[in-house]
Design an enzyme around this catalytic site. Structure first.
Site, PDB file in Angstrom:
ATOM      1  N   HIS A  81       0.886  -1.205   0.027  1.00 40.27           N
ATOM      2  CA  HIS A  81      -0.025   0.004  -0.120  1.00 40.27           C
ATOM      3  C   HIS A  81       0.773   1.267   0.113  1.00 40.27           C
ATOM      4  O   HIS A  81       2.149   1.375   0.664  1.00 40.27           O
ATOM      5  CB  HIS A  81      -0.690  -0.120   1.243  1.00 40.27           C
ATOM      6  CG  HIS A  81      -1.986   1.003   1.350  1.00 40.27           C
ATOM      7  ND1 HIS A  81      -1.919   2.272   1.762  1.00 40.27           N
ATOM      8  CD2 HIS A  81      -3.312   0.837   1.078  1.00 40.27           C
ATOM      9  CE1 HIS A  81      -3.052   2.876   1.729  1.00 40.27           C
ATOM     10  NE2 HIS A  81      -4.006   2.022   1.355  1.00 40.27           N
TER      11      HIS A  81
ATOM     12  N   CYS B 235      -4.570   2.162  -3.852  1.00 41.35           N
ATOM     13  CA  CYS B 235      -3.351   2.791  -3.185  1.00 41.35           C
ATOM     14  C   CYS B 235      -2.296   1.883  -3.402  1.00 41.35           C
ATOM     15  O   CYS B 235      -1.400   1.830  -2.487  1.00 41.35           O
ATOM     16  CB  CYS B 235      -3.656   3.241  -1.711  1.00 41.35           C
ATOM     17  SG  CYS B 235      -4.897   4.075  -1.538  1.00 41.35           S
TER      18      CYS B 235
ATOM     19  N   LYS C  46     -10.259  -1.384  10.294  1.00 43.95           N
ATOM     20  CA  LYS C  46     -10.258  -2.389   9.398  1.00 43.95           C
ATOM     21  C   LYS C  46     -10.602  -3.970  10.319  1.00 43.95           C
ATOM     22  O   LYS C  46     -10.497  -5.002   9.839  1.00 43.95           O
ATOM     23  CB  LYS C  46      -8.873  -2.911   8.623  1.00 43.95           C
ATOM     24  CG  LYS C  46      -8.753  -1.689   7.770  1.00 43.95           C
ATOM     25  CD  LYS C  46      -7.807  -2.122   6.673  1.00 43.95           C
ATOM     26  CE  LYS C  46      -7.159  -0.639   5.893  1.00 43.95           C
ATOM     27  NZ  LYS C  46      -8.149  -0.327   4.872  1.00 43.95           N
TER      28      LYS C  46
ATOM     29  N   GLN D 111      -4.111  -5.539   6.623  1.00 45.12           N
ATOM     30  CA  GLN D 111      -5.018  -6.621   5.859  1.00 45.12           C
ATOM     31  C   GLN D 111      -5.061  -7.878   6.444  1.00 45.12           C
ATOM     32  O   GLN D 111      -5.762  -8.507   5.965  1.00 45.12           O
ATOM     33  CB  GLN D 111      -4.657  -6.411   4.441  1.00 45.12           C
ATOM     34  CG  GLN D 111      -4.951  -5.187   3.748  1.00 45.12           C
ATOM     35  CD  GLN D 111      -6.575  -4.875   3.582  1.00 45.12           C
ATOM     36  OE1 GLN D 111      -7.538  -5.769   3.938  1.00 45.12           O
ATOM     37  NE2 GLN D 111      -6.664  -3.693   3.560  1.00 45.12           N
TER      38      GLN D 111
ATOM     39  N   ASP E 197       3.326  -4.630   8.115  1.00 43.06           N
ATOM     40  CA  ASP E 197       2.032  -4.017   7.937  1.00 43.06           C
ATOM     41  C   ASP E 197       0.857  -4.962   7.983  1.00 43.06           C
ATOM     42  O   ASP E 197       0.633  -5.895   7.157  1.00 43.06           O
ATOM     43  CB  ASP E 197       1.993  -3.215   6.456  1.00 43.06           C
ATOM     44  CG  ASP E 197       0.621  -2.673   6.413  1.00 43.06           C
ATOM     45  OD1 ASP E 197      -0.309  -2.889   7.301  1.00 43.06           O
ATOM     46  OD2 ASP E 197       0.460  -1.995   5.431  1.00 43.06           O
TER      47      ASP E 197
HETATM   48  C1  LIG Z   1      -2.021  -3.181   3.437  1.00 42.56           C
HETATM   49  C2  LIG Z   1      -2.378  -1.895   4.065  1.00 42.56           C
HETATM   50  N1  LIG Z   1      -1.598  -0.976   4.722  1.00 42.56           N
HETATM   51  C3  LIG Z   1      -2.106   0.372   4.852  1.00 42.56           C
HETATM   52  C4  LIG Z   1      -3.339   0.824   4.803  1.00 42.56           C
HETATM   53  C5  LIG Z   1      -3.623   2.145   5.289  1.00 42.56           C
HETATM   54  O1  LIG Z   1      -4.298   2.164   6.244  1.00 42.56           O
HETATM   55  P1  LIG Z   1      -4.906   3.562   6.955  1.00 42.56           P
HETATM   56  O2  LIG Z   1      -5.564   4.254   5.928  1.00 42.56           O
HETATM   57  O3  LIG Z   1      -6.136   2.903   7.947  1.00 42.56           O
HETATM   58  O4  LIG Z   1      -3.862   4.114   7.542  1.00 42.56           O
HETATM   59  C6  LIG Z   1      -4.152  -0.012   4.137  1.00 42.56           C
HETATM   60  C7  LIG Z   1      -5.486   0.474   3.848  1.00 42.56           C
HETATM   61  O5  LIG Z   1      -6.115  -0.003   3.042  1.00 42.56           O
HETATM   62  C8  LIG Z   1      -3.734  -1.172   3.720  1.00 42.56           C
HETATM   63  O6  LIG Z   1      -4.678  -2.087   2.977  1.00 42.56           O
END
Ligand SMILES: Cc1ncc(COP(=O)(O)O)c(C=O)c1O
Length: 404
Positions: free
Chosen positions: A118, A359, A221, A198, A195
């Protein structure tokens, strides 16, 4: 199969007169009554500014935030002091990039990032690289969307200072081999940031057992509120890091000449806390625990497999990623049809999917596409939801005038 749809008030309200089929949980999950009620109950009974008031109500607010931290720590297999509350995954990554990164990364070093990340895991490191003169080195998936051990060995070298990788990609839904990744990174002295945005809604994590140095996630999430996120860091690393934001609540002593910092983790939590977010996140974790993680995993596996096999029977659909296990997301394109048209046509049938680059623009380019649609699943989705989705999906090309 789980039967929890009744716990989610938004799913009881029809969308444009139709049953709401929510297939965008990877963007944000819906919240159960248990979370909504916990937030209301906090405001009705315990609201005050924590760590400040010496009165009884203030102490109760402090207890609520301490309790939330403890619940999160237990949930992810960490100690309480290793849990920093942030706004979201994005802020957690930025915290590490601008504190640990700026202090430990120098010209000539590598920052190793998976190209399926992301943007939240990529852009902060690109900025650190620019400011320090380090290089961002990308790991690429193979033709099935899998990050192989061979690729890890090729890209993670003695120059690497940190490896940043999503446990599960928000586009491919494929889990990395975190054990192999951490082994390789640690063997060359690099740190690992996982991270878990997900992955955390789909299976249990134990950060001490996993052995990562940092891990990040978002409450929204995980069926919790927006505006609350978590940074896990090994205690010794957090202790050695400078604060990210500074101001109230994160200091030891302040004089006209300067300040000292509160202990970890509070030195990273400047200003008034998002107590409702913490309380809501705690309620979400307790709710999920009460359902049983084996049940959650079995339910989601059945729904995703059912959907995948249905999609494979529909002609002119390309599905991205191909691994035996897929967690929560299926990204796809319908031949000749723009993903925004796909999402709009599905929406007319009450089915919510996401369309765009998710993203993850570098991954889109790697896949040779600009954008795609993504159906993503949570604990409340049923086979009836999947049937509604497949039914609508199967009619899209005809609707657009291409024949079936
Ligand atoms: C794998 C991953 N990392 C980071 C994010 C960013 O999350 P946030 O917008 O809650 O900071 C997302 C959001 O879809 C994501 O899917």
């Amino acid at each position: 199969m789980l039967d929890v749809r009744k716990d989610f008030p938004i799913l009881q309200v029809p969308e444009a007169g139709k049953r709401l089929v929510y297939l965008d949980t990877a963007a944000t999950a819906q919240r159960p009554n248990q979370v909504i009620d916990a937030i209301c109950e906090y405001y009705k009974n315990d609201n005050a500014n924590p760590h400040r008031g010496v009165y009884e109500l203030g102490a109760r607010a402090t207890e609520r935030t301490d309790s939330a931290r403890h619940t999160v720590a237990q949930f992810v297999g960490a100690d309480d002091e290793e849990i920093v509350f942030t706004q979201n995954t994005t802020e957690s990554v930025n915290l590490v990039a601008y504190t640990w990164g700026m202090a430990n990364i120098n010209a000539g070093d590598d920052i190793c990032v998976y190209v399926a990340e992301h943007h939240s895991d990529m852009v902060p490191w690109q900025r650190v690289a620019k400011r320090t003169g380090a290089r961002v080195v990308y790991m690429y998936p193979d033709e099935n969307g899998v990050l192989t051990e061979e690729e890890m060995r090729r890209k993670i070298s003695r120059r690497t200072k940190i490896v940043c990788c999503a446990m599960v990609s928000n586009v491919l839904g494929i889990k990395i081999d975190e054990k192999a990744l951490i082994e390789r990174a640690h063997s060359v002295g690099a740190k690992v940031l996982l991270d878990c945005a997900q992955s955390i809604p789909h299976f249990r994590h134990d950060f001490h057992t996993i052995g990562c140095d940092f891990a990040v996630l978002s409450g929204h999430k995980l069926y919790g509120p927006m505006g609350i996120g978590v940074l896990y860091g090994k205690k010794a690393l957090l202790d050695a890091m400078e604060p990210f934001l500074s101001g109230g609540d994160m200091i030891g002593i302040v004089t006209e000449d300067g300040a000292t910092w509160a202990e970890t983790p509070r030195k990273f939590e400047a200003g008034t806390r998002n107590v409702e977010g913490e309380v809501g996140l705690e309620a979400a974790i307790k709710y999920l625990d009460s359902l049983g993680w084996e049940n959650i995993e079995a339910h989601e596996r059945e729904i995703v497999d059912y959907c995948l096999s249905g999609m494979k029977k529909i002609p002119h659909i390309e599905i991205y990623g191909n691994a035996p296990e897929r967690y929560g997301v299926i990204s796809f394109n319908v031949e000749d049809v723009h993903p925004h048209d796909v999402a709009s046509i599905l929406d007319a049938d009450g089915v919510c999917v996401r369309a765009g680059h998710h993203c993850a623009e570098p991954l889109m380019r790697r896949l040779g596409i600009g954008r795609c649609s993504r159906a993503s699943f949570g604990i409340y989705n049923t086979k009836e939801d999947v049937d509604a989705f497949l039914d609508s999906l199967g009619k899209i090309r005809e609707f657009m005038g291409y024949g079936s």
